[in-house]
Design an enzyme around this catalytic site. Structure first.
Site, mmCIF file in Angstrom:
data_model
loop_
_atom_site.group_PDB
_atom_site.id
_atom_site.type_symbol
_atom_site.label_atom_id
_atom_site.label_comp_id
_atom_site.label_asym_id
_atom_site.label_seq_id
_atom_site.Cartn_x
_atom_site.Cartn_y
_atom_site.Cartn_z
ATOM 1 N N ASP A 102 32.536 69.693 -29.037
ATOM 2 C CA ASP A 102 32.584 68.887 -30.259
ATOM 3 C C ASP A 102 33.336 69.564 -31.406
ATOM 4 O OD1 ASP A 102 30.934 67.406 -28.684
ATOM 5 O OD2 ASP A 102 29.338 67.195 -30.162
ATOM 6 N N ASP A 122 29.182 59.710 -22.414
ATOM 7 C CA ASP A 122 28.911 61.137 -22.622
ATOM 8 C C ASP A 122 28.356 61.800 -21.347
ATOM 9 O OD1 ASP A 122 28.803 63.441 -24.152
ATOM 10 O OD2 ASP A 122 27.645 62.553 -25.780
HETATM 11 C C1 GLA Z 1 27.973 64.848 -27.679
HETATM 12 C C2 GLA Z 1 29.399 64.297 -27.891
HETATM 13 C C3 GLA Z 1 29.582 63.949 -29.350
HETATM 14 C C4 GLA Z 1 28.545 62.922 -29.784
HETATM 15 C C5 GLA Z 1 27.137 63.469 -29.508
HETATM 16 C C6 GLA Z 1 26.076 62.419 -29.728
HETATM 17 O O1 GLA Z 1 27.785 66.059 -28.312
HETATM 18 O O2 GLA Z 1 30.351 65.228 -27.476
HETATM 19 O O3 GLA Z 1 30.896 63.449 -29.594
HETATM 20 O O4 GLA Z 1 28.763 61.726 -29.074
HETATM 21 O O5 GLA Z 1 27.021 63.901 -28.156
HETATM 22 O O6 GLA Z 1 24.798 62.883 -29.445
#
Ligand code: GLA
Length: 404
Positions: free
Chosen positions: A206, A151
């Site tokens: 997301d 990430d």
């Molecule tokens: C980010 C990523 C998500 C998830 C969250 C976890 O937002 O894009 O897919 O992994 O972190 O905290």
């Protein structure tokens, strides 16, 4: 002279070691990866018992049989580092440790994935891998990790390409083939550099279990994500996939029709199919969507060509995906809440242009048999107009083949 020869020798050694480091593990994702990830449904609420149940479910409910293999634990598995800098899994969540969990998952014929972050902390504020890349990669390899989602929170002024390349090299050096999933939300045009670095890269922010929702936050609806994908298709292909994010199929915010449309479109996009629902306890309708072999075959087609957005009538979109053996998948998407009547004449359109492959042209000169992939019904041929009713927020997904 001697000095010059030694110099050359050291220089060559350096080049060789650089060349060895400068590669990702090849051929781990000839087709889009398939699996399950904890984040979309469980967020931080999981432990080893739950993950084992997920593995039991995947290996016995038909998912493994159709190609799902990775079980990925997302954010919240890690709590700190020991005095030597080794990452510590949460002992309350994982009392038996990660190696034991990986062994369990492997014993089911499945693969094990973990999550970390290129910055100092994960998005949930837990320790990231910044400064510990090689050490973490060695730890993952020793546990038996097969997949790393990486990430981009808390990255400060880090350069994205350099940060992800560093972890790629660390994984490579650790020696265990680990599929590398880049998650920097499309912020630094990853499609331009990520094919050399990882096996898949997130194209945006997301996903949320909301079909057509302009959320105007860091998460987005299924249609909003879809809208970003058409221009990226030329970057995707075997071992290097655009990742429009994990599936929300079966999560509470989507109806069955919306889940079906979402799944169909992700298959058209050659997207990784990473289920994000509670697969231990899902309805038969949702399971039916997730394990439909013929729909999955569209995603997993060996050509790995992401669909072209062929025609756009606003509420009705038509996506086109060339498949092996002169077959095509066509997805008619009804974005409206109300049903739509379709009367589509292939003879009138006759061809699809591929703008990204030198304007390659797909024509419908031959007679194609039309097959409704979800309903498992033959719908005549391309020589007569295709008539159907598409319910609101649903799709008609067809396959066109010369042979019936
Ligand atoms: C980010 C990523 C998500 C998830 C969250 C976890 O937002 O894009 O897919 O992994 O972190 O905290």
């Amino acid at each position: 002279m001697k000095i010059a020869i030694y110099g050359l020798w050291i220089f060559n050694l350096l080049l060789v070691s650089l060349a060895v480091q400068a590669q990702k593990f090849e051929n781990l994702a000839p087709t889009p990866p398939m699996g399950w990830n904890s984040w979309n449904y469980f967020k931080c609420d999981f432990n080893e018992e739950l993950i084992k149940k997920v593995a039991d479910a995947m290996s016995s409910n038909g998912m493994k049989a159709v190609g799902y293999e990775y079980i990925v634990i997302d954010d919240c598995w890690q709590v700190g580092r020991d005095k030597n800098g080794n990452i510590i899994p949460d002992p309350d969540k994982f009392p038996s440790g990660m190696k034991a969990l990986a062994d369990y998952i492997h014993s089911k014929g499945l693969k094990f994935g973990l999550y970390s972050d290129a910055g100092t902390k994960t998005c949930k504020g837990l320790p990231g891998s910044r400064g510990y890349e090689f050490q973490d990669a060695r730890t993952y390899a020793s546990w038996g990790v097969d997949f790393l989602k990486y990430d981009w929170c808390h990255h400060s002024t880090q350069d994205a390409k350099a940060s992800y390349t560093l972890m790629r090299d660390a994984l490579y050096k650790a020696g265990r083939p680990i599929l590398f999933s880049i998650c920097e939300w499309g912020e630094n045009d990853p499609w331009l550099w990520a094919p050399e670095v990882g096996h898949m890269w997130r194209t945006g922010h997301d996903i949320k279990d909301c079909f057509n929702c302009d959320l105007n936050t860091s998460s987005q609806g299924v249609m909003q994500i879809l809208d970003q994908q058409a221009v990226l298709r030329k970057y995707a292909g075997p071992n290097a996939w655009n990742d429009p994010d994990m599936l929300e199929v079966g999560n509470p915010g989507l109806t069955i029709a919306e889940s079906r449309a979402h799944f169909s479109l992700w298959c058209m996009l050659s997207a990784p199919l990473i289920a994000g629902n509670d697969i231990i306890d899902m309805s038969p309708e949702i399971k039916k969507i997730l394990i439909d072999k013929e729909v999955i075959a569209i995603d997993q087609d060996l050509l790995g060509i992401q669909a072209i957005k062929w025609l756009d009538y606003g509420d009705l979109e038509i996506w086109f995906k060339p498949l092996q053996n002169e077959e095509y998948a066509v997805c008619f998407l009804n974005r409206n809440e109300k049903e739509k009547t379709l009367n589509f004449d292939f003879n009138q359109w006759g061809k699809v242009f591929d703008p990204d492959k030198g304007w390659k042209k797909y024509t419908f000169d031959a007679t194609y048999h039309i097959y409704d992939v979800w309903k498992k019904q033959h719908l005549g041929t391309s020589k007569t107009p295709l008539k159907a009713t598409i319910p609101g927020h649903d799709v008609l997904l067809i396959k066109m083949s010369v042979k019936k």
